[in-house]
Design a protein around this motif. Structure first.
Motif, PDB file in Angstrom:
ATOM      1  N   HIS A 197       0.836  -1.197   0.000  1.00 18.72           N
ATOM      2  CA  HIS A 197       0.000   0.000   0.000  1.00 18.72           C
ATOM      3  C   HIS A 197       0.876   1.255   0.000  1.00 18.72           C
ATOM      4  CE1 HIS A 197      -4.028  -1.854   1.360  1.00 18.72           C
ATOM      5  NE2 HIS A 197      -3.265  -2.792   0.848  1.00 18.72           N
ATOM      6  N   LYS A 213      -9.288   4.205  -3.566  1.00 21.02           N
ATOM      7  CA  LYS A 213      -8.272   3.199  -3.879  1.00 21.02           C
ATOM      8  C   LYS A 213      -7.974   3.264  -5.373  1.00 21.02           C
ATOM      9  CE  LYS A 213      -9.288  -0.167  -0.218  1.00 21.02           C
ATOM     10  NZ  LYS A 213     -10.320   0.592   0.504  1.00 21.02           N
ATOM     11  N   GLU A 238      -3.531   4.402  -1.741  1.00 23.18           N
ATOM     12  CA  GLU A 238      -4.580   4.925  -0.870  1.00 23.18           C
ATOM     13  C   GLU A 238      -4.592   6.435  -1.090  1.00 23.18           C
ATOM     14  OE1 GLU A 238      -3.540   3.566   3.016  1.00 23.18           O
ATOM     15  OE2 GLU A 238      -4.067   1.485   2.585  1.00 23.18           O
ATOM     16  N   TYR A 276       1.934  -1.192  -6.260  1.00 25.33           N
ATOM     17  CA  TYR A 276       1.259  -0.723  -5.062  1.00 25.33           C
ATOM     18  C   TYR A 276      -0.222  -0.476  -5.296  1.00 25.33           C
ATOM     19  CZ  TYR A 276       5.786   0.280  -2.836  1.00 25.33           C
ATOM     20  OH  TYR A 276       7.030   0.173  -2.280  1.00 25.33           O
TER      21      TYR A 276
END
Length: 213
Positions: free
Chosen positions: A3, A72, A63, A60
Motif C-alpha cells: 500500500h 483506492k 490509498e 502498489y
C-alpha cells in the motif's frame, strides 16, 4: 500488494490549461488524471511523493486522499520529460473489489535450473507479466520454478498458471530460457570425445580377442 499513501488536490476548471500546468510543475507539483470511477478527475500531487511510487520495481495499491475523500487506485501510466526525465504527468485508475484490472506484475525466477548446472545460462526474457484480476487478488510478484528447465529449453506464458489470475500476454511469449554457452558446448564436445574413445577401446579389445582365438 503493498500500500502507498498519496495526497492530491483537485484542479479547478481554470487550472487545466498549458499555462496552469507549467505553473504547477514549477511549484514541484505533477498533474494527475484519475479515471475508472465514473467521472474523470483532474488532480495535482507533489512530485516528491509520486516519484517514490514511480521509481520502484514494486507494485502498489494507492490509498489516495483527495481533499479528505479516500479512494483506492493503481498507477496506470506516467509521462516523463524527454531530456530531464522529470515526471510530467501520471494517470491513476480507481479500483474496487468487484472490478478486474490489468497490471504488470514482476516475475521472480526460483530454483537452480538443471540446464544451468549443465553449463547453460538462465536468461529472463520478460521481467513482468500482465495479469487480469480484482486488485486484492494481484500478488506482489509471480514466482516461477525453473528447477527442471533443461539446456536449450524455454518456459512460455501458456505453460504457466496462477490461482485467481488470468495471464494477458501472448501464450507463446517466452518468459525465460536456459541458453547454450561455451562451457556447455565444451562439456558436450568432451562427452562426445570420451564416448568415441570408449567405443574405440571396445573395438580394439574385440579385435585383440579375435586375434587370440
Amino acid at each position: 500488494m503493498k500500500h502507498f499513501k498519496l495526497s492530491a488536490t483537485v484542479r479547478k476548471a481554470d487550472q487545466l490549461g498549458k499555462k496552469a500546468t507549467k505553473g504547477f510543475r514549477r511549484e514541484g507539483l505533477v498533474p494527475v488524471v484519475l479515471y475508472g470511477g465514473g467521472e474523470t478527475q483532474h488532480l495535482v500531487v507533489k512530485s516528491d511523493d509520486i516519484n517514490k511510487l514511480i521509481y520502484t520495481p514494486d507494485i502498489y495499491l494507492i490509498e489516495l486522499d483527495v481533499e479528505g475523500k479516500q479512494i483506492k487506485a493503481v498507477l496506470k501510466d506516467v509521462q516523463f520529460h524527454p531530456v530531464s526525465d522529470k515526471t510530467l504527468h501520471a494517470d491513476l485508475y480507481e479500483v474496487s473489489e468487484d472490478k478486474p484490472i490489468v497490471m504488470n506484475v514482476p516475475v521472480v525466477l526460483d530454483g537452480h535450473a538443471v540446464g544451468v548446472r549443465a553449463g547453460g545460462k538462465l536468461v529472463r526474457e520478460k521481467r513482468n507479466l500482465r495479469v487480469r484480476a480484482a486488485y486484492d487478488k494481484i500478488p506482489e510478484n509471480l514466482v516461477i520454478d525453473v528447477t527442471d528447465l533443461k539446456l536449450g529449453k524455454t518456459i512460455q506464458v501458456h505453460e504457466l498458471s496462477f490461482d485467481g489470475l488470468e495471464l494477458v500476454d501472448a501464450p507463446q511469449a517466452v518468459v525465460c530460457a536456459v541458453k547454450q554457452t561455451r562451457a556447455a558446448r565444451s562439456k558436450d564436445a568432451t562427452a562426445e570425445v570420451e564416448t568415441g574413445e570408449t567405443e574405440e577401446e571396445g573395438s580394439e579389445h574385440s579385435e585383440e580377442h579375435k586375434d587370440a582365438e
